[in-house]
Design a protein around this motif. Structure first.
Motif, PDB file in Angstrom:
ATOM      1  N   LEU A 173      10.033 -16.832   3.294  1.00 49.25           N
ATOM      2  CA  LEU A 173       9.004 -15.905   3.766  1.00 49.25           C
ATOM      3  C   LEU A 173       8.000 -15.621   2.653  1.00 49.25           C
ATOM      4  O   LEU A 173       6.793 -15.616   2.885  1.00 49.25           O
ATOM      5  CB  LEU A 173       9.659 -14.613   4.258  1.00 49.25           C
ATOM      6  N   SER A 174       8.489 -15.421   1.442  1.00 49.20           N
ATOM      7  CA  SER A 174       7.612 -15.170   0.301  1.00 49.20           C
ATOM      8  C   SER A 174       6.601 -16.292   0.118  1.00 49.20           C
ATOM      9  O   SER A 174       5.435 -16.052  -0.203  1.00 49.20           O
ATOM     10  CB  SER A 174       8.451 -15.003  -0.970  1.00 49.20           C
ATOM     11  N   ASP A 175       7.038 -17.528   0.318  1.00 45.79           N
ATOM     12  CA  ASP A 175       6.155 -18.687   0.169  1.00 45.79           C
ATOM     13  C   ASP A 175       5.037 -18.711   1.212  1.00 45.79           C
ATOM     14  O   ASP A 175       4.049 -19.417   1.043  1.00 45.79           O
ATOM     15  CB  ASP A 175       6.953 -19.992   0.259  1.00 45.79           C
ATOM     16  N   LYS A 176       5.187 -17.947   2.281  1.00 48.90           N
ATOM     17  CA  LYS A 176       4.195 -17.927   3.366  1.00 48.90           C
ATOM     18  C   LYS A 176       3.198 -16.768   3.232  1.00 48.90           C
ATOM     19  O   LYS A 176       2.307 -16.619   4.052  1.00 48.90           O
ATOM     20  CB  LYS A 176       4.893 -17.829   4.728  1.00 48.90           C
ATOM     21  N   PHE A 193     -12.525  -2.212 -14.710  1.00 48.27           N
ATOM     22  CA  PHE A 193     -12.556  -3.406 -13.876  1.00 48.27           C
ATOM     23  C   PHE A 193     -12.098  -3.059 -12.464  1.00 48.27           C
ATOM     24  O   PHE A 193     -11.207  -2.234 -12.274  1.00 48.27           O
ATOM     25  CB  PHE A 193     -11.618  -4.484 -14.434  1.00 48.27           C
ATOM     26  N   ALA A 194     -12.730  -3.687 -11.488  1.00 46.14           N
ATOM     27  CA  ALA A 194     -12.277  -3.608 -10.104  1.00 46.14           C
ATOM     28  C   ALA A 194     -11.624  -4.937  -9.771  1.00 46.14           C
ATOM     29  O   ALA A 194     -12.046  -5.986 -10.260  1.00 46.14           O
ATOM     30  CB  ALA A 194     -13.455  -3.353  -9.167  1.00 46.14           C
ATOM     31  N   TYR A 195     -10.596  -4.878  -8.952  1.00 46.99           N
ATOM     32  CA  TYR A 195      -9.995  -6.108  -8.447  1.00 46.99           C
ATOM     33  C   TYR A 195      -9.806  -5.981  -6.938  1.00 46.99           C
ATOM     34  O   TYR A 195      -9.373  -4.955  -6.434  1.00 46.99           O
ATOM     35  CB  TYR A 195      -8.685  -6.456  -9.169  1.00 46.99           C
ATOM     36  N   GLU A 196     -10.228  -7.027  -6.249  1.00 44.43           N
ATOM     37  CA  GLU A 196     -10.109  -7.093  -4.800  1.00 44.43           C
ATOM     38  C   GLU A 196      -8.970  -8.049  -4.472  1.00 44.43           C
ATOM     39  O   GLU A 196      -8.957  -9.186  -4.931  1.00 44.43           O
ATOM     40  CB  GLU A 196     -11.410  -7.590  -4.177  1.00 44.43           C
ATOM     41  N   ILE A 197      -8.021  -7.551  -3.697  1.00 43.26           N
ATOM     42  CA  ILE A 197      -6.836  -8.317  -3.332  1.00 43.26           C
ATOM     43  C   ILE A 197      -6.900  -8.659  -1.848  1.00 43.26           C
ATOM     44  O   ILE A 197      -7.210  -7.795  -1.024  1.00 43.26           O
ATOM     45  CB  ILE A 197      -5.549  -7.500  -3.589  1.00 43.26           C
ATOM     46  N   ASN A 198      -6.582  -9.899  -1.534  1.00 37.10           N
ATOM     47  CA  ASN A 198      -6.440 -10.323  -0.149  1.00 37.10           C
ATOM     48  C   ASN A 198      -5.021 -10.873   0.012  1.00 37.10           C
ATOM     49  O   ASN A 198      -4.623 -11.794  -0.701  1.00 37.10           O
ATOM     50  CB  ASN A 198      -7.471 -11.394   0.214  1.00 37.10           C
ATOM     51  N   ILE A 199      -4.264 -10.288   0.932  1.00 39.67           N
ATOM     52  CA  ILE A 199      -2.893 -10.704   1.210  1.00 39.67           C
ATOM     53  C   ILE A 199      -2.895 -11.339   2.597  1.00 39.67           C
ATOM     54  O   ILE A 199      -3.120 -10.648   3.596  1.00 39.67           O
ATOM     55  CB  ILE A 199      -1.926  -9.507   1.174  1.00 39.67           C
ATOM     56  N   ALA A 200      -2.665 -12.639   2.652  1.00 40.28           N
ATOM     57  CA  ALA A 200      -2.688 -13.375   3.924  1.00 40.28           C
ATOM     58  C   ALA A 200      -1.260 -13.725   4.336  1.00 40.28           C
ATOM     59  O   ALA A 200      -0.484 -14.262   3.540  1.00 40.28           O
ATOM     60  CB  ALA A 200      -3.513 -14.643   3.783  1.00 40.28           C
ATOM     61  N   ILE A 222       1.369  -6.340   8.099  1.00 42.94           N
ATOM     62  CA  ILE A 222       0.472  -7.490   8.183  1.00 42.94           C
ATOM     63  C   ILE A 222       1.076  -8.449   9.205  1.00 42.94           C
ATOM     64  O   ILE A 222       2.112  -9.072   8.957  1.00 42.94           O
ATOM     65  CB  ILE A 222       0.293  -8.180   6.815  1.00 42.94           C
ATOM     66  N   ALA A 223       0.441  -8.541  10.343  1.00 45.51           N
ATOM     67  CA  ALA A 223       0.945  -9.390  11.427  1.00 45.51           C
ATOM     68  C   ALA A 223       0.801 -10.867  11.075  1.00 45.51           C
ATOM     69  O   ALA A 223      -0.025 -11.246  10.235  1.00 45.51           O
ATOM     70  CB  ALA A 223       0.186  -9.086  12.717  1.00 45.51           C
ATOM     71  N   SER A 224       1.587 -11.676  11.725  1.00 47.55           N
ATOM     72  CA  SER A 224       1.510 -13.127  11.548  1.00 47.55           C
ATOM     73  C   SER A 224       0.077 -13.598  11.771  1.00 47.55           C
ATOM     74  O   SER A 224      -0.568 -13.217  12.750  1.00 47.55           O
ATOM     75  CB  SER A 224       2.444 -13.806  12.559  1.00 47.55           C
ATOM     76  N   GLY A 225      -0.442 -14.388  10.837  1.00 47.96           N
ATOM     77  CA  GLY A 225      -1.791 -14.926  10.952  1.00 47.96           C
ATOM     78  C   GLY A 225      -2.885 -13.979  10.510  1.00 47.96           C
ATOM     79  O   GLY A 225      -4.055 -14.353  10.504  1.00 47.96           O
ATOM     80  N   ASN A 226      -2.538 -12.759  10.136  1.00 47.80           N
ATOM     81  CA  ASN A 226      -3.532 -11.774   9.713  1.00 47.80           C
ATOM     82  C   ASN A 226      -3.512 -11.589   8.201  1.00 47.80           C
ATOM     83  O   ASN A 226      -2.695 -12.176   7.499  1.00 47.80           O
ATOM     84  CB  ASN A 226      -3.292 -10.431  10.402  1.00 47.80           C
ATOM     85  N   HIS A 227      -4.428 -10.747   7.720  1.00 49.48           N
ATOM     86  CA  HIS A 227      -4.480 -10.451   6.294  1.00 49.48           C
ATOM     87  C   HIS A 227      -4.796  -8.980   6.091  1.00 49.48           C
ATOM     88  O   HIS A 227      -5.251  -8.287   7.009  1.00 49.48           O
ATOM     89  CB  HIS A 227      -5.511 -11.341   5.589  1.00 49.48           C
ATOM     90  N   PHE A 228      -4.535  -8.515   4.880  1.00 49.06           N
ATOM     91  CA  PHE A 228      -4.872  -7.157   4.471  1.00 49.06           C
ATOM     92  C   PHE A 228      -5.637  -7.266   3.166  1.00 49.06           C
ATOM     93  O   PHE A 228      -5.233  -7.998   2.264  1.00 49.06           O
ATOM     94  CB  PHE A 228      -3.601  -6.314   4.267  1.00 49.06           C
ATOM     95  N   GLN A 229      -6.734  -6.540   3.085  1.00 48.80           N
ATOM     96  CA  GLN A 229      -7.586  -6.599   1.889  1.00 48.80           C
ATOM     97  C   GLN A 229      -7.819  -5.185   1.376  1.00 48.80           C
ATOM     98  O   GLN A 229      -8.003  -4.258   2.163  1.00 48.80           O
ATOM     99  CB  GLN A 229      -8.910  -7.260   2.251  1.00 48.80           C
ATOM    100  N   TYR A 230      -7.795  -5.039   0.051  1.00 52.60           N
ATOM    101  CA  TYR A 230      -8.087  -3.746  -0.548  1.00 52.60           C
ATOM    102  C   TYR A 230      -8.695  -3.960  -1.935  1.00 52.60           C
ATOM    103  O   TYR A 230      -8.609  -5.039  -2.508  1.00 52.60           O
ATOM    104  CB  TYR A 230      -6.834  -2.860  -0.633  1.00 52.60           C
ATOM    105  N   THR A 231      -9.314  -2.895  -2.445  1.00 53.14           N
ATOM    106  CA  THR A 231      -9.894  -2.919  -3.785  1.00 53.14           C
ATOM    107  C   THR A 231      -9.309  -1.770  -4.588  1.00 53.14           C
ATOM    108  O   THR A 231      -9.170  -0.654  -4.081  1.00 53.14           O
ATOM    109  CB  THR A 231     -11.428  -2.789  -3.720  1.00 53.14           C
TER     110      THR A 231
END
Length: 133
Positions: free
Chosen positions: A11-14, A37-44, A82-91
């Motif tokens: 699961l982690s690999d996905k 610094f700001a960092y923007e994260i996208n978790i897919a 985070i549903a299958s096929g979706n992503h979550f993004q934050y800064t």
């Protein structure tokens, strides 16, 4: 038919994490011998099931080798599903004593059955632009 994932490693690999960083020259901390610094994260979520981000752990290292650990529940006040096929993004952000540094860490996630697993976040740089050629 999709085969369900049966281990945290599979699961982690996905779950894919990407990071974009930006130096915040106009931030008040950057005017006080600090570097913001700001960092923007996208978790897919590329898995076949929904997951939830429960905790985070960061290791922040500045250019002098000073290490700071940051841990806590969720990210930016949320524990997102985070549903299958979706992503979550934050800064979010970090303030360093030096113009260069790095961050790395992991998210603790939970699968639909309540099993916990870690998603590593590869090391990334925080650097004032044009400082290093």
């Amino acid at each position: 038919m999709t085969t369900p994932l049966n281990s945290g490693q599979e699961l982690s690999d996905k779950i894919h994490v990407t990071v974009n960083t930006q130096y915040m020259a106009d931030h008040p901390a950057s005017e006080a011998d600090k570097f913001a610094f700001a960092y923007e994260i996208n978790i897919a979520n590329h898995s076949a099931e929904s997951v939830q981000l429960i905790n985070r752990w960061w290791l922040i290292i500045d250019g002098n080798g000073k290490q700071t650990e940051v841990e806590g529940a969720g990210v930016v006040g949320e524990q997102p599903h985070i549903a299958s096929g979706n992503h979550f993004q934050y800064t979010s952000g970090a303030v360093l004593d030096t113009p260069v540094g790095s961050m790395q860490g992991y998210y603790e996630m939970q699968d639909k059955d309540g099993a916990m697993f870690r998603v590593p976040i590869d090391i990334f740089s925080l650097a004032v632009p044009h400082l290093i050629n």
